[in-house]
Motif scaffolding. Structure first.
Motif, PDB file in Angstrom:
ATOM      1  N   SER A 277      19.744-110.571  75.107  1.00 49.10           N
ATOM      2  CA  SER A 277      19.638-111.118  76.461  1.00 49.10           C
ATOM      3  C   SER A 277      18.711-110.284  77.338  1.00 49.10           C
ATOM      4  O   SER A 277      18.626-110.501  78.539  1.00 49.10           O
ATOM      5  N   GLY A 278      17.998-109.353  76.686  1.00 42.56           N
ATOM      6  CA  GLY A 278      17.021-108.536  77.400  1.00 42.56           C
ATOM      7  C   GLY A 278      17.470-107.103  77.550  1.00 42.56           C
ATOM      8  O   GLY A 278      18.576-106.840  78.009  1.00 42.56           O
ATOM      9  N   GLY A 279      16.612-106.164  77.120  1.00 41.57           N
ATOM     10  CA  GLY A 279      16.892-104.753  77.299  1.00 41.57           C
ATOM     11  C   GLY A 279      17.310-104.022  76.041  1.00 41.57           C
ATOM     12  O   GLY A 279      17.168-102.799  75.980  1.00 41.57           O
ATOM     13  N   PHE A 280      17.845-104.721  75.030  1.00 41.37           N
ATOM     14  CA  PHE A 280      18.265-104.044  73.810  1.00 41.37           C
ATOM     15  C   PHE A 280      17.060-103.431  73.122  1.00 41.37           C
ATOM     16  O   PHE A 280      16.098-104.113  72.792  1.00 41.37           O
ATOM     17  N   MET A 281      17.076-102.103  72.952  1.00 41.10           N
ATOM     18  CA  MET A 281      15.996-101.345  72.338  1.00 41.10           C
ATOM     19  C   MET A 281      14.680-101.517  73.083  1.00 41.10           C
ATOM     20  O   MET A 281      13.594-101.415  72.508  1.00 41.10           O
TER      21      MET A 281
END
Length: 346
Positions: A277-281
């Motif tokens: 959903s945005g931002g992971f890694m």
């Protein structure tokens, strides 16, 4: 029920002794001698599933051994157990550690360094009637990329090192262990899975973790995420961001789950799915569910978990999002469908 697993352990130890000393054309013969005709091998991207021992040798082991010369197998954990996943069953033997060698030849488009390189690995072998019938071989390709000077990921929330084995140095269980200790370890792992499977227990993340983890837990995560120490830092540096940036998380599912002595673990294919959903890694959001192929190995201390070694096929997860991490870093783009032929390149 078999409780010592002596025969199964010896088969895998003999297999390693033969495999690690074989050279060139001798490697396929070793694989074929120790595996069943219907052998199934599961490996991280770009290898995936391979259904022939000879193809496993020719696509994975022979190129790797050619790249990492004078290879040593440096095991930190060796255990066996009866699979508690009833529909799968079987006795599985588990090995975890590093494959160390001199990185003298290119592998998967990663340029050699001429220096020591260490490939983190964990293997689950199912042993039946004197043969290895299935293998899950998970390994940290991004970590060896970093050792070669590449940067496969933009950022990571924790730190990645060449990871040590258990603090207690008692992970090599070649001899029979106390069955009661294994049952206790398995019970703690099962309780942790029940908490994790909810994704939100309503307790607050740190309080949830304290139910099954020691306060000074160590989470040895893969390259791209990293390792973190203590419940507070684990919640801040991995578990919190992970839950906040991945939506539509499915329930977890495993192929094998077992414990022996103070150690235990599991693997899935995949363990679960989730959508970024945005931002992971440091990556943007997508609308595409991705698979998390994971091995977890645990050490129990008393009535709680103290250490956890994790192998996640991040190359596969991001490949499902349309991001070829390996190809982007090396300039060589792997063909996605490998099948029984192993790995090929465009």
């Amino acid at each position: 029920m078999n409780s010592n697993f002596k025969e199964e352990k010896q088969i895998v130890r003999d297999f390693y002794a033969r495999l690690d000393s074989a050279r060139g054309a001798g490697i396929p013969a070793v694989l074929e001698a120790f595996t069943s005709p219907d052998y199934l091998w599961r490996g991280f991207h770009p290898f995936n599933e391979i259904t022939s021992a000879r193809d496993v040798a020719e696509s994975f082991w022979t190129p790797l051994r050619g790249a990492l010369t004078s290879m040593q197998r440096r095991m930190d954990v060796f255990m066996a157990g009866q699979n508690t996943i009833a529909e799968q069953g079987g006795v599985w033997v588990v090995s975890m550690g590093h494959l160390m060698g001199l990185f003298d030849q290119s592998w998967l488009g990663i340029s050699p360094t001429g220096k020591i390189a260490m490939l983190r690995y964990c293997e689950f072998h199912r042993v039946e009637n004197g043969k290895i019938t299935e293998t899950a071989m998970y390994f940290d390709i991004p970590h060896i990329m970093v050792q070669a000077g590449l940067q496969p990921f933009q950022t990571q929330t924790a730190a990645h090192l060449v990871q040590p084995g258990p603090m207690t140095h008692d992970g090599l269980m070649f001899e029979q262990q106390n069955p009661a200790a294994g049952l206790k370890t398995l019970a703690v792992i099962e309780a942790m899975i029940r908490d994790l499977g909810q994704w939100d227990s309503g307790l607050g993340l740190e309080d949830e973790l304290r139910r099954t983890w020691r306060e000074n837990m160590i989470w040895w995560g893969p390259e791209g995420i990293g390792a973190t120490y203590t419940i507070e830092r684990y919640a801040k540096q991995h578990s919190g961001p992970f839950r906040a940036t991945l939506s539509n998380r499915s329930k977890t599912s495993h192929i094998a789950r077992l414990a022996e002595g103070n150690f235990g673990g599991f693997f899935g294919w995949p363990n679960f799915t989730a959508t970024p959903s945005g931002g992971f890694m440091g990556m943007p959001a997508t609308d595409t569910p991705g698979e998390f192929r994971v091995i977890d190995i645990y050490r129990r201390d008393g009535d709680k978990l103290a250490e956890n070694w994790i192998f996640i096929d991040l190359l596969h997860f991001w490949n499902m999002q349309g991001v070829d991490i390996l190809g982007r870093a090396t300039g060589i783009h792997a063909v996605r469908e490998t099948g029984a032929k192993g790995v090929r390149y465009d």
